[in-house]
Design a protein around this motif. Structure first.
Motif, PDB file in Angstrom:
ATOM      1  N   VAL A 106      47.817   3.215  39.125  1.00  0.00           N
ATOM      2  CA  VAL A 106      48.377   4.559  39.153  1.00  0.00           C
ATOM      3  C   VAL A 106      48.551   4.921  40.619  1.00  0.00           C
ATOM      4  N   VAL A 107      49.779   5.271  40.982  1.00  0.00           N
ATOM      5  CA  VAL A 107      50.069   5.735  42.333  1.00  0.00           C
ATOM      6  C   VAL A 107      50.172   7.248  42.256  1.00  0.00           C
ATOM      7  N   LEU A 108      49.337   7.925  43.035  1.00  0.00           N
ATOM      8  CA  LEU A 108      49.358   9.389  43.089  1.00  0.00           C
ATOM      9  C   LEU A 108      50.042   9.824  44.371  1.00  0.00           C
ATOM     10  N   LEU A 109      51.067  10.635  44.211  1.00  0.00           N
ATOM     11  CA  LEU A 109      51.865  11.126  45.317  1.00  0.00           C
ATOM     12  C   LEU A 109      51.674  12.630  45.413  1.00  0.00           C
ATOM     13  N   ASN A 110      51.464  13.148  46.625  1.00  0.00           N
ATOM     14  CA  ASN A 110      51.194  14.579  46.763  1.00  0.00           C
ATOM     15  C   ASN A 110      52.426  15.452  46.570  1.00  0.00           C
ATOM     16  N   GLN A 111      53.608  14.959  46.910  1.00  0.00           N
ATOM     17  CA  GLN A 111      54.845  15.727  46.736  1.00  0.00           C
ATOM     18  C   GLN A 111      56.034  14.794  46.873  1.00  0.00           C
ATOM     19  N   GLY A 112      57.178  15.262  46.442  1.00  0.00           N
ATOM     20  CA  GLY A 112      58.402  14.486  46.605  1.00  0.00           C
ATOM     21  C   GLY A 112      58.913  13.935  45.292  1.00  0.00           C
ATOM     22  N   ASP A 113      60.046  13.259  45.375  1.00  0.00           N
ATOM     23  CA  ASP A 113      60.683  12.637  44.222  1.00  0.00           C
ATOM     24  C   ASP A 113      60.394  11.144  44.243  1.00  0.00           C
ATOM     25  N   PRO A 114      59.621  10.636  43.278  1.00  0.00           N
ATOM     26  CA  PRO A 114      59.225   9.227  43.297  1.00  0.00           C
ATOM     27  C   PRO A 114      60.183   8.289  42.566  1.00  0.00           C
ATOM     28  N   THR A 115      61.399   8.715  42.244  1.00  0.00           N
ATOM     29  CA  THR A 115      62.311   7.885  41.447  1.00  0.00           C
ATOM     30  C   THR A 115      62.553   6.501  42.048  1.00  0.00           C
ATOM     31  N   PRO A 116      62.898   6.355  43.345  1.00  0.00           N
ATOM     32  CA  PRO A 116      63.102   5.003  43.891  1.00  0.00           C
ATOM     33  C   PRO A 116      61.839   4.143  43.820  1.00  0.00           C
ATOM     34  N   ALA A 117      60.678   4.753  44.047  1.00  0.00           N
ATOM     35  CA  ALA A 117      59.425   4.000  43.997  1.00  0.00           C
ATOM     36  C   ALA A 117      59.104   3.581  42.561  1.00  0.00           C
ATOM     37  N   ARG A 118      59.433   4.413  41.582  1.00  0.00           N
ATOM     38  CA  ARG A 118      59.204   4.050  40.175  1.00  0.00           C
ATOM     39  C   ARG A 118      59.959   2.784  39.810  1.00  0.00           C
ATOM     40  N   GLU A 119      61.193   2.668  40.311  1.00  0.00           N
ATOM     41  CA  GLU A 119      61.993   1.466  40.049  1.00  0.00           C
ATOM     42  C   GLU A 119      61.348   0.240  40.680  1.00  0.00           C
ATOM     43  N   LEU A 120      60.871   0.379  41.901  1.00  0.00           N
ATOM     44  CA  LEU A 120      60.198  -0.715  42.594  1.00  0.00           C
ATOM     45  C   LEU A 120      58.937  -1.147  41.844  1.00  0.00           C
ATOM     46  N   VAL A 121      58.122  -0.182  41.453  1.00  0.00           N
ATOM     47  CA  VAL A 121      56.863  -0.465  40.756  1.00  0.00           C
ATOM     48  C   VAL A 121      57.138  -1.087  39.394  1.00  0.00           C
ATOM     49  N   ALA A 122      58.131  -0.583  38.676  1.00  0.00           N
ATOM     50  CA  ALA A 122      58.470  -1.134  37.363  1.00  0.00           C
ATOM     51  C   ALA A 122      58.964  -2.579  37.473  1.00  0.00           C
ATOM     52  N   ALA A 123      59.692  -2.884  38.538  1.00  0.00           N
ATOM     53  CA  ALA A 123      60.183  -4.252  38.732  1.00  0.00           C
ATOM     54  C   ALA A 123      59.030  -5.223  38.961  1.00  0.00           C
TER      55      ALA A 123
END
Length: 167
Positions: free
Chosen positions: A115-132
Motif C-alpha cells: 500500500v502506497v500512502l500519498l499525502n496529496q495529489g493525483d496518483p493516476t500515473p503512479a497507479r498505472e506503474l504499480v499495476a504494471a
C-alpha cells in the motif's frame, strides 16, 4: 589568522559542523535534511498512529533507515503482511511514482503486498506503474488524516484477503 588546512584537520575532532552537507541524501538520517523530509517524518508518525488506531492488535515494524528498495512499514494483520510505503508531496500536482521502481522490483520478486500512502495529489500515473509491476497486490491511497481512514482500511483489508503470496 587560522590555517585552514589545520582547521580542516582538526574539524573531525572538534565536531561535525557541516557534516550533513557532505553526506549524500540517501545516507542522511530521515527527517533532517529539508522541509519535505520534515514533512515526511511527520507524515510517517501520523500514518503510524493511524495504523495503531485501525489495527490495534497488529504488529508494525518500522524501517528507520532510508532505502529506496524497502518500504517504510511492515504491517502484519491476522498473520498476513502488507508493506506500507509513504510518499510526501509538497504540491498537489500529479504523483508519477518516479521513486517507486526499486521498491516495486524488490516486492515483485518477493511476492509481497504493498500500500502506497500519498499525502496529496493525483496518483493516476503512479497507479498505472504499480499495476504494471504488482497487479492486484498493490494499492495507492491518498491519505491525509483520519478522514481518509476508511480508504486506508479498505485497501489493506483487500490485500489481506489475497491468498497467494507468490505469483
Amino acid at each position: 589568522m587560522i590555517d585552514t588546512t589545520l582547521y580542516r584537520w582538526l574539524r573531525p575532532l572538534l565536531g561535525q559542523r557541516g557534516f550533513a552537507s557532505r553526506v549524500p541524501e540517501r545516507l542522511r538520517p530521515r527527517g533532517t535534511s529539508s522541509r519535505v523530509s520534515r514533512l515526511a517524518a511527520r507524515y510517517d508518525a501520523d500514518v503510524d498512529a493511524a495504523i495503531q488506531r485501525l489495527w490495534p492488535k497488529a504488529r508494525v515494524y518500522h524501517d528507520r533507515e532510508f532505502a529506496q528498495d524497502r518500504a517504510d512499514f511492515l504491517l502484519v494483520v491476522r498473520g498476513r503482511g502488507v508493506m506500507v510505503e509513504t510518499k510526501v508531496k509538497s504540491d498537489p500536482g500529479l504523483f508519477r511514482g518516479s521513486t517507486l521502481p526499486p521498491l516495486l522490483d524488490r516486492l515483485q520478486r518477493d511476492g509481497r503486498r504493498l500500500v502506497v500512502l500519498l499525502n496529496q495529489g493525483d496518483p493516476t500515473p503512479a497507479r498505472e506503474l504499480v499495476a504494471a509491476k504488482l497487479g492486484d497486490k498493490a494499492r495507492i491511497v491518498v491519505w491525509s488524516g483520519p478522514e481518509h481512514d476508511a480508504e486506508l482500511r479498505a485497501a489493506v483489508e483487500e490485500l489481506i484477503r489475497i491468498e497467494c503470496r507468490h505469483p
